[in-house]
Design a protein around this motif. Structure first.
Motif, PDB file in Angstrom:
ATOM      1  N   UNK A 117       1.061  -1.339  -0.150  1.00 25.27           N
ATOM      2  CA  UNK A 117      -0.132  -0.110  -0.203  1.00 25.27           C
ATOM      3  C   UNK A 117       0.823   1.204   0.057  1.00 25.27           C
ATOM      4  N   UNK A 118       2.061   0.917   0.560  1.00 23.78           N
ATOM      5  CA  UNK A 118       2.996   2.281   0.317  1.00 23.78           C
ATOM      6  C   UNK A 118       4.005   2.245  -0.460  1.00 23.78           C
ATOM      7  N   UNK A 119       5.430   1.438  -0.058  1.00 25.66           N
ATOM      8  CA  UNK A 119       6.555   1.544  -0.686  1.00 25.66           C
ATOM      9  C   UNK A 119       6.434   0.593  -2.085  1.00 25.66           C
ATOM     10  N   UNK A 120       5.522  -0.538  -2.187  1.00 22.30           N
ATOM     11  CA  UNK A 120       5.540  -1.007  -3.423  1.00 22.30           C
ATOM     12  C   UNK A 120       4.450  -0.571  -4.353  1.00 22.30           C
ATOM     13  N   UNK A 121       3.653   0.379  -4.019  1.00 20.12           N
ATOM     14  CA  UNK A 121       2.620   0.856  -4.629  1.00 20.12           C
ATOM     15  C   UNK A 121       2.919   1.566  -6.045  1.00 20.12           C
ATOM     16  N   UNK A 122       2.151   0.952  -7.113  1.00 17.46           N
ATOM     17  CA  UNK A 122       2.697   1.260  -8.454  1.00 17.46           C
ATOM     18  C   UNK A 122       2.176   2.803  -8.472  1.00 17.46           C
ATOM     19  N   UNK A 151      12.469   0.794  -2.424  1.00 20.08           N
ATOM     20  CA  UNK A 151      11.862  -0.479  -2.984  1.00 20.08           C
ATOM     21  C   UNK A 151      12.735  -1.706  -2.532  1.00 20.08           C
ATOM     22  N   UNK A 152      14.122  -1.605  -2.677  1.00 21.98           N
ATOM     23  CA  UNK A 152      15.078  -2.757  -2.290  1.00 21.98           C
ATOM     24  C   UNK A 152      14.724  -3.418  -0.853  1.00 21.98           C
ATOM     25  N   UNK A 153      14.466  -2.248  -0.032  1.00 22.80           N
ATOM     26  CA  UNK A 153      14.294  -2.511   1.407  1.00 22.80           C
ATOM     27  C   UNK A 153      12.996  -3.292   1.683  1.00 22.80           C
ATOM     28  N   UNK A 154      11.955  -2.849   1.056  1.00 24.51           N
ATOM     29  CA  UNK A 154      10.444  -3.158   1.073  1.00 24.51           C
ATOM     30  C   UNK A 154      10.582  -4.729   0.534  1.00 24.51           C
ATOM     31  N   UNK A 155      11.249  -4.961  -0.411  1.00 19.38           N
ATOM     32  CA  UNK A 155      11.304  -6.374  -0.942  1.00 19.38           C
ATOM     33  C   UNK A 155      12.148  -7.285  -0.040  1.00 19.38           C
ATOM     34  N   UNK A 156      12.968  -6.695   0.565  1.00 19.41           N
ATOM     35  CA  UNK A 156      13.975  -7.690   1.584  1.00 19.41           C
ATOM     36  C   UNK A 156      12.857  -7.950   2.898  1.00 19.41           C
ATOM     37  N   UNK A 190      19.342  -2.529 -10.859  1.00 20.86           N
ATOM     38  CA  UNK A 190      19.995  -4.075 -10.543  1.00 20.86           C
ATOM     39  C   UNK A 190      19.791  -4.222  -9.056  1.00 20.86           C
ATOM     40  N   UNK A 191      19.794  -3.011  -8.085  1.00 13.59           N
ATOM     41  CA  UNK A 191      19.507  -2.909  -6.865  1.00 13.59           C
ATOM     42  C   UNK A 191      18.307  -3.862  -6.474  1.00 13.59           C
ATOM     43  N   UNK A 192      17.049  -3.273  -7.023  1.00 13.05           N
ATOM     44  CA  UNK A 192      15.822  -3.824  -6.859  1.00 13.05           C
ATOM     45  C   UNK A 192      15.443  -5.057  -7.638  1.00 13.05           C
ATOM     46  N   UNK A 193      16.116  -5.219  -8.672  1.00 15.32           N
ATOM     47  CA  UNK A 193      16.019  -6.574  -9.130  1.00 15.32           C
ATOM     48  C   UNK A 193      16.552  -7.622  -8.357  1.00 15.32           C
ATOM     49  N   UNK A 194      17.805  -7.576  -7.800  1.00 15.14           N
ATOM     50  CA  UNK A 194      18.351  -8.614  -7.172  1.00 15.14           C
ATOM     51  C   UNK A 194      17.468  -8.977  -5.839  1.00 15.14           C
ATOM     52  N   UNK A 198      15.057 -12.715  -5.028  1.00 15.85           N
ATOM     53  CA  UNK A 198      14.989 -13.251  -3.857  1.00 15.85           C
ATOM     54  C   UNK A 198      13.401 -13.533  -3.322  1.00 15.85           C
ATOM     55  N   UNK A 199      12.783 -12.110  -3.391  1.00 17.54           N
ATOM     56  CA  UNK A 199      11.247 -12.144  -2.765  1.00 17.54           C
ATOM     57  C   UNK A 199      10.596 -13.017  -3.721  1.00 17.54           C
ATOM     58  N   UNK A 200      10.555 -13.065  -4.853  1.00 19.84           N
ATOM     59  CA  UNK A 200       9.678 -14.153  -5.690  1.00 19.84           C
ATOM     60  C   UNK A 200       9.750 -15.504  -5.341  1.00 19.84           C
ATOM     61  N   UNK A 201      11.097 -15.935  -4.899  1.00 23.57           N
ATOM     62  CA  UNK A 201      11.164 -17.136  -4.360  1.00 23.57           C
ATOM     63  C   UNK A 201      10.499 -17.418  -3.079  1.00 23.57           C
ATOM     64  N   UNK A 202      10.708 -16.536  -2.355  1.00 24.27           N
ATOM     65  CA  UNK A 202       9.996 -16.595  -1.077  1.00 24.27           C
ATOM     66  C   UNK A 202       8.487 -16.555  -1.032  1.00 24.27           C
ATOM     67  N   UNK A 203       8.092 -15.992  -1.710  1.00 23.88           N
ATOM     68  CA  UNK A 203       6.431 -15.683  -1.939  1.00 23.88           C
ATOM     69  C   UNK A 203       5.927 -17.058  -3.045  1.00 23.88           C
TER      70      UNK A 203
END
Length: 311
Positions: A117-122, A151-156, A190-194, A198-203
């Motif tokens: 709703x915040x950091x990853x909101x498009x 965005x990178x932190x939100x994904x972590x 690159x920072x966000x893609x990496x 990792x986030x894709x695997x976890x979800x």
């Protein structure tokens, strides 16, 4: 958040009951009463310790989520860093993980919805519905866009939540997580893609709904395109190799998996030799300790990359 041991939970020599001497007579009733008292004390100490840890976990979540909901990016970054630090501390104890899982059943303490709703909101969701604010005296609230580091932190944080609390994958699915993350993978740096890989695997772990969404979004094609492109950062290409190894290793042998055709897709996109290498390498390390598995993963990803560059 650092979960510290409470002072009252430590036993000292002064707290130990005096041991009866070998010459003194033993009363069975006294020994039974002493054992019952000791058991009651231990139960009380464990209960107090559990309550203390629960308060620390909930306080850490409230503090981090308060900033993660802020209108300014620098405040959201501060909240995400605090949440990530708290998750790492929680992961060190099984009791803390259990208490964290309990908090995620409370809507106001759920982390995943706040991320989307915040950091990853498009930005496409930030459309102006009307121009009423121009003619009113009420100032319009302006929300700063998410930065790359945010965005990178939100994904972590998303990755950590799903690993510690598997039910968070369902919350992620409700917010169309795969669609959002595939957009990050195809448009960000690159920072966000990496972090996204990792986030894709976890979800997708044990989540058929998210696996089906990934297949619907042609996720394998997106990852294959990145790993084939020699102009892409080498570390990101290695991360794509690790992603494929983990993904194929996870779904391998599951006949009813929504991604049962993943082997054919990899063979079609990367070629027979690279696909065979990925399949064989994905079986690594089942008996290794975590550090050895991570090292083996890096080595196998490097071999996959070399096979692609060779052929």
């Amino acid at each position: 958040m650092n979960l510290k041991e409470a002072l009252w939970s430590k036993t000292t020599d002064s707290n130990e009951p005096p041991t009866p001497s070998s010459s003194s007579p033993r009363d069975p009733e006294s020994e039974a009463a002493a054992a019952a008292a000791k058991s009651a004390v231990e139960e009380l100490v464990n209960s107090l310790k559990k309550q203390r840890i629960y308060r620390e976990v909930t306080l850490a979540l409230r503090t981090g989520l308060r900033d993660a909901r802020a209108e300014f990016s620098f405040l959201r970054v501060r909240g995400l860093r605090f949440l990530l630090k708290s998750l790492r501390s929680i992961a060190q104890s099984d009791s803390s993980i259990s208490l964290f899982s309990q908090t995620q059943s409370i809507p106001e303490l759920q982390v995943v919805p706040v991320l989307f709703e915040h950091s990853l909101k498009e930005t496409a969701d930030e459309k102006v519905g009307s121009l009423d604010h121009i003619f009113s005296v009420e100032p319009m609230k302006v929300k700063s866009p998410s930065t790359d580091s945010e965005i990178a932190l939100a994904l972590r944080v998303l990755e950590g939540c799903c690993l510690l609390h598997p039910e968070s994958t369902y919350l992620a699915h409700q917010h169309k997580a795969i669609t959002v993350l595939m957009n990050v993978l195809s448009t960000r740096g690159v920072l966000e893609q990496g972090a996204c890989l990792d986030a894709l695997i976890s979800i997708m772990l044990d989540s058929s709904a998210n696996q089906m969404d990934f297949e619907a979004c042609n996720g394998i094609e997106e990852v294959a395109e990145l790993i084939r492109d020699k102009q892409v950062d080498e570390n990101l290409r290695l991360k794509c190799g690790e992603f494929l190894l983990l993904l194929i290793g996870h779904v391998n042998g599951r006949e009813r998996s929504p991604m049962a055709t993943i082997h054919e897709e990899v063979r079609r996109l990367l070629g027979e030799k690279s696909a065979s290498l990925i399949w064989a390498a994905s079986q690594f390390g089942s008996t290794l300790d975590p550090d050895q598995r991570l090292t083996a993963l890096h080595i196998q990803a490097r071999r996959v990359l070399e096979s692609l560059d060779l052929y």
